[in-house]
Motif scaffolding. Structure first.
Motif, PDB file in Angstrom:
ATOM      1  N   PRO A   9     -12.243 -14.286   9.645  1.00 38.95           N
ATOM      2  CA  PRO A   9     -11.937 -13.823  10.995  1.00 38.95           C
ATOM      3  C   PRO A   9     -13.150 -13.203  11.662  1.00 38.95           C
ATOM      4  N   ALA A  10     -13.275 -13.436  12.930  1.00 35.00           N
ATOM      5  CA  ALA A  10     -14.384 -12.851  13.689  1.00 35.00           C
ATOM      6  C   ALA A  10     -14.113 -11.378  13.925  1.00 35.00           C
ATOM      7  N   PRO A  11     -15.162 -10.570  14.035  1.00 32.94           N
ATOM      8  CA  PRO A  11     -14.969  -9.153  14.334  1.00 32.94           C
ATOM      9  C   PRO A  11     -14.192  -8.984  15.629  1.00 32.94           C
ATOM     10  N   SER A  12     -13.327  -8.002  15.669  1.00 29.19           N
ATOM     11  CA  SER A  12     -12.462  -7.814  16.825  1.00 29.19           C
ATOM     12  C   SER A  12     -13.158  -7.067  17.945  1.00 29.19           C
ATOM     13  N   GLY A  13     -14.281  -6.393  17.657  1.00 32.65           N
ATOM     14  CA  GLY A  13     -14.986  -5.654  18.675  1.00 32.65           C
ATOM     15  C   GLY A  13     -14.417  -4.277  18.934  1.00 32.65           C
ATOM     16  N   ARG A  14     -13.434  -3.856  18.150  1.00 34.07           N
ATOM     17  CA  ARG A  14     -12.871  -2.529  18.328  1.00 34.07           C
ATOM     18  C   ARG A  14     -12.926  -1.778  17.016  1.00 34.07           C
ATOM     19  N   ALA A  15     -12.756  -0.476  17.080  1.00 37.92           N
ATOM     20  CA  ALA A  15     -12.821   0.354  15.880  1.00 37.92           C
ATOM     21  C   ALA A  15     -11.702  -0.022  14.922  1.00 37.92           C
ATOM     22  N   PRO A  16     -11.991  -0.075  13.632  1.00 35.88           N
ATOM     23  CA  PRO A  16     -10.960  -0.448  12.662  1.00 35.88           C
ATOM     24  C   PRO A  16      -9.849   0.588  12.626  1.00 35.88           C
ATOM     25  N   ALA A  17      -8.607   0.094  12.479  1.00 33.68           N
ATOM     26  CA  ALA A  17      -7.463   0.995  12.428  1.00 33.68           C
ATOM     27  C   ALA A  17      -7.170   1.458  11.006  1.00 33.68           C
ATOM     28  N   ALA A  18      -7.762   0.798  10.007  1.00 28.45           N
ATOM     29  CA  ALA A  18      -7.521   1.199   8.621  1.00 28.45           C
ATOM     30  C   ALA A  18      -8.132   2.563   8.349  1.00 28.45           C
ATOM     31  N   GLU A  19      -7.382   3.417   7.656  1.00 28.18           N
ATOM     32  CA  GLU A  19      -7.832   4.772   7.367  1.00 28.18           C
ATOM     33  C   GLU A  19      -7.891   4.988   5.858  1.00 28.18           C
ATOM     34  N   PRO A  20      -8.951   5.611   5.349  1.00 26.09           N
ATOM     35  CA  PRO A  20      -8.962   5.990   3.932  1.00 26.09           C
ATOM     36  C   PRO A  20      -7.840   6.991   3.653  1.00 26.09           C
ATOM     37  N   VAL A  21      -7.276   6.891   2.472  1.00 29.54           N
ATOM     38  CA  VAL A  21      -6.185   7.789   2.080  1.00 29.54           C
ATOM     39  C   VAL A  21      -6.782   9.099   1.598  1.00 29.54           C
ATOM     40  N   ARG A  22      -6.407  10.181   2.247  1.00 28.26           N
ATOM     41  CA  ARG A  22      -6.880  11.509   1.879  1.00 28.26           C
ATOM     42  C   ARG A  22      -5.690  12.468   1.858  1.00 28.26           C
ATOM     43  N   GLY A  23      -5.584  13.225   0.800  1.00 26.77           N
ATOM     44  CA  GLY A  23      -4.543  14.241   0.729  1.00 26.77           C
ATOM     45  C   GLY A  23      -3.256  13.730   0.098  1.00 26.77           C
ATOM     46  N   ARG A  24      -2.430  14.658  -0.340  1.00 35.61           N
ATOM     47  CA  ARG A  24      -1.204  14.310  -1.063  1.00 35.61           C
ATOM     48  C   ARG A  24      -0.198  13.577  -0.190  1.00 35.61           C
ATOM     49  N   ARG A  25      -0.060  14.011   1.059  1.00 43.54           N
ATOM     50  CA  ARG A  25       0.937  13.373   1.924  1.00 43.54           C
ATOM     51  C   ARG A  25       0.588  11.909   2.161  1.00 43.54           C
TER      52      ARG A  25
END
Length: 388
Positions: A9-25
């Protein structure tokens, strides 16, 4: 293990929505997602949450003594809609002379944009560590659950095998991933051995002075290290195989001990040297839904009691390991071991069927042998890949 793909897939040109998992919740949300997504699927077997947390625990999982993992989630409408783990396994790359990264723990709503954000995030993390290829799903080595079900939907998975709805392959392919290798599961081979197999088995036992015996519960650790001795040699050179460390194998053996029946573990020895192993497990997945993913609730062993009662109805087994050291392969020892294993399954009263595998799609010797023993190819799991 380089995997080419012409449809990244080509880059979407926007900031990635995936977030690293941090914290217990956020970690709790990561663990809970498969139950939320697939809890109503009749083929989904809810794993024990404690087992899921153990896999991700850097203090309890021996993988983290040499490997590293980064977890990501993607949200839609404020809720987690997908998750993935990016996996760096240096032992795999040392053994195979490769620069492969892996993804695992993949769970996703039927939304290609979520899948793309997850896999792009995993790919960036792996590429930042100097890796060139992403393969998966693998959790976190090929000695654990791996692959996406692509054929054989409609029945629940056997113990220690993954499950996913039928839309998963399309999601992964929409992200530019292509087939790297298929893994096959087989059904059958739990009846009485035919006269031909029994004759070959008797001849192999005489000609090699072969002794086939069950696991000794009183010598459990030593016998399991004999299993590892065969495992490391019989699978050496197979696609994707990396021997477990002693710590990893000890941890796996400890988990299996609670469900293992000694009679279903057959060790073949020549002059006291282990040369072949067949290990089958009662199909705990027949009972696991009763626990609803937890052994305890409100401090009470409610799930454990439900699981124990449901376990009485288990009538199937899964053949997890079946192998012979290379220098004795093809000399009838496989047949002797298979025949003894069939006898042990019948003696233990498991008459509801037996799954074998997985096997590699191109391991023609093993696949032909299973066919000759009356087994049929029942399910296909796929490892996908793409270049980074």
């Amino acid at each position: 293990m380089r995997v080419s793909s012409s449809s990244r897939p080509a880059p979407s040109g926007r900031a990635p929505a995936a977030e690293p998992v941090r914290g217990r919740r956020r970690l709790r949300e990561f663990v809970e997602l498969p139950y939320t997504l697939h809890g109503r699927d009749p083929c989904f077997v809810p794993p024990l949450r404690g087992d899921c947390r153990r896999l991700l625990d850097r203090r309890r999982n021996p993988f983290f003594a040499y490997g590293d993992v980064e977890l990501f989630t993607v949200r839609r409408g404020g809720r987690v809609a997908g998750r993935v783990a990016a996996v760096d396994n240096p032992r795999h790359n040392d053994v195979h002379g490769a620069r492969d990264g892996f993804f695992g723990q993949f769970a996703c709503a039927d939304d290609p944009s979520v899948a793309r954000e997850l896999l792009d995030a995993a790919g960036r993390w792996l590429r930042g560590r100097g890796l060139r290829t992403m393969l998966g799903p693998v959790n976190f080595t090929t000695n654990e659950e791996c692959g996406v079900l692509v054929d054989g939907f409609g029945t629940p998975p056997s113990v220690m095998m993954p499950y996913n709805p039928a839309y998963y392959p399309g999601l992964l392919e929409s992200c530019g991933l292509a087939k790297a290798k298929d893994l096959w599961a087989w059904e059958g081979g739990h009846g009485a051995p035919g006269e031909r197999l029994a004759r070959i088995a008797r001849h192999a036992e005489r000609s090699h002075q072969l002794t086939v015996r069950s696991l000794d519960p009183g010598d459990f650790h030593a016998d399991m290290m004999r299993v590892k001795h065969v495992f490391d040699r019989a699978w050496q050179g197979n696609w994707g195989f990396t021997p477990m460390t002693d710590a990893e194998f000890t941890a796996v053996a400890g988990r299996l001990r609670a469900v293992m029946e000694p009679g279903l573990v057959q060790l073949a020895e020549v002059a006291g040297e282990p040369v072949a192993v067949a290990l089958a497990l009662p199909d705990l997945n027949q009972a696991l839904p009763a626990a609803r993913g937890r052994l305890t609730r409100f401090g009470l062993p409610i799930g454990l009691v439900r699981l124990s009662l449901a376990a009485r109805r288990i009538d199937r087994v899964r053949g997890v390991l079946f192998g012979v050291v290379p220098h004795l392969s093809g000399r009838g020892i496989e047949t002797a071991l298979f025949a003894r294993g069939q006898e042990a399954v019948r003696a233990a009263g498991y008459d509801g069927g037996m799954e074998h595998g997985w096997t590699l799609e191109d391991n023609s010797a093993v696949n032909r042998y299973l066919e000759s023993a009356g087994c049929t190819h029942s399910k296909t799991y796929r490892i996908y890949g793409r270049d980074l």
